[in-house]
Design a protein around this motif. Structure first.
Motif: not given
Ligand code: IPE
Length: 256
Positions: A4-9, A13-15, A43-47, A49-51, A148-150, A208-210
């Motif tokens: 299971i991937k729990l997305g950063g979103s 809170d991505k905002s 899991h993803g990084a959400g806010s 990581g991406h910012v 990325s988490g993906d 930043v990851t697609g």
């Molecule tokens: C992003 O991972 C990693 C960083 C920006 C450090 P993901 O691309 O898997 O994160 P989410 O799920 O989109 O937030």
């Protein structure tokens, strides 16, 4: 086993910079625990990581030394989110350990290469779930990059051969266009390589990851004989639990 991937979103809170959604993360971990299914979580990084990663173009590798403190900070923030997630899992009754991807993988010009898998393998064998996440990882060619988490999902699917793969996001599934900006967007209940060709490549600018299309491509790569890959909305209470129980839910299923 279900991957299971729990997305950063869904868990942040991505905002808002570095805002963990504690309530939602707690509920999702409870749903996973309640299902009783053996799972591995990425899991993803959400806010977290991406910012900063976007601001300093960490995903493009090292081009100037001003990026170095930012790369260290993004890695630190991703680990902070990792700790918040594993504490939430442990509180839900699931023994878990946060494993930074850079401790078992390196990159070779953007490609992930296993470095030392002993630690994650023995955690899993002991019944402690190794939880990996999107993070900054050292790259032999580019200095560093973002995994990325993906991408971690693809790697974990390769290692653990799950019977099912689930991406938990903040949308009901894959749409013919961006449902947040286009009212004519329609949910696609099932897709394969052919259907993906008709999907808009419009992606989330803060990502930043697609964005969504990148996730769908990753989903198709993960599908295998007898293994489907599902995108489900984790912001709707109970939906992940229903899916884990094998019930019919609103979602998008990728098949080979
Ligand atoms: C992003 O991972 C990693 C960083 C920006 C450090 P993901 O691309 O898997 O994160 P989410 O799920 O989109 O937030």
């Amino acid at each position: 086993m279900i991957l299971i991937k729990l997305g950063g979103s869904v868990i942040t809170d991505k905002s808002q910079f570095k805002k963990f959604d504690n309530e939602r993360a707690k509920r999702l971990c409870r749903e996973i625990a309640e299902s009783g299914k053996p799972v591995i979580i990425v899991h993803g990084a959400g806010s977290f990581g991406h910012v900063l990663a976007k601001k300093y173009s960490i995903q493009n590798g090292l081009v100037n030394r001003d990026q170095i403190p930012a790369a260290a900070q993004v890695h630190h923030d991703a680990m902070e989110l990792g700790l918040l997630m594993t504490q939430t899992l442990i509180n839900s009754g699931i023994p878990a350990a946060s494993v930074a991807p850079g401790s078992c993988f390196v990159m070779e010009d953007g490609r992930i290469v296993p470095d030392n898998l002993e630690a994650i393998k023995s955690l899993y064998d002991m019944g402690i779930m190794p939880v990996t996440f999107g993070d900054v990882v050292m790259d032999r060619v580019n200095g560093f990059g973002i995994v990325s988490g993906d991408q971690m999902m693809e790697i974990m699917a390769d290692i653990y051969k799950p019977e099912r793969v689930i991406f938990v996001s903040d949308i009901d599934g894959l749409y013919t266009a961006n449902p947040k900006t286009n009212p004519d967007a329609e949910l696609i209940p099932e897709f394969d390589t052919e259907t993906l060709k008709d999907v808009s490549s419009e992606s989330n600018v803060d990502d930043v990851t697609g964005g969504v299309r990148g996730k769908m491509e990753a989903m198709l790569r993960i599908c295998d004989e007898g293994r489907d890959c599902v995108l489900v909305n984790g912001t709707v209470p109970g939906r992940l639990l229903s899916l884990l129980r094998g019930e019919d839910v609103v979602c998008t299923v990728a098949r080979m």
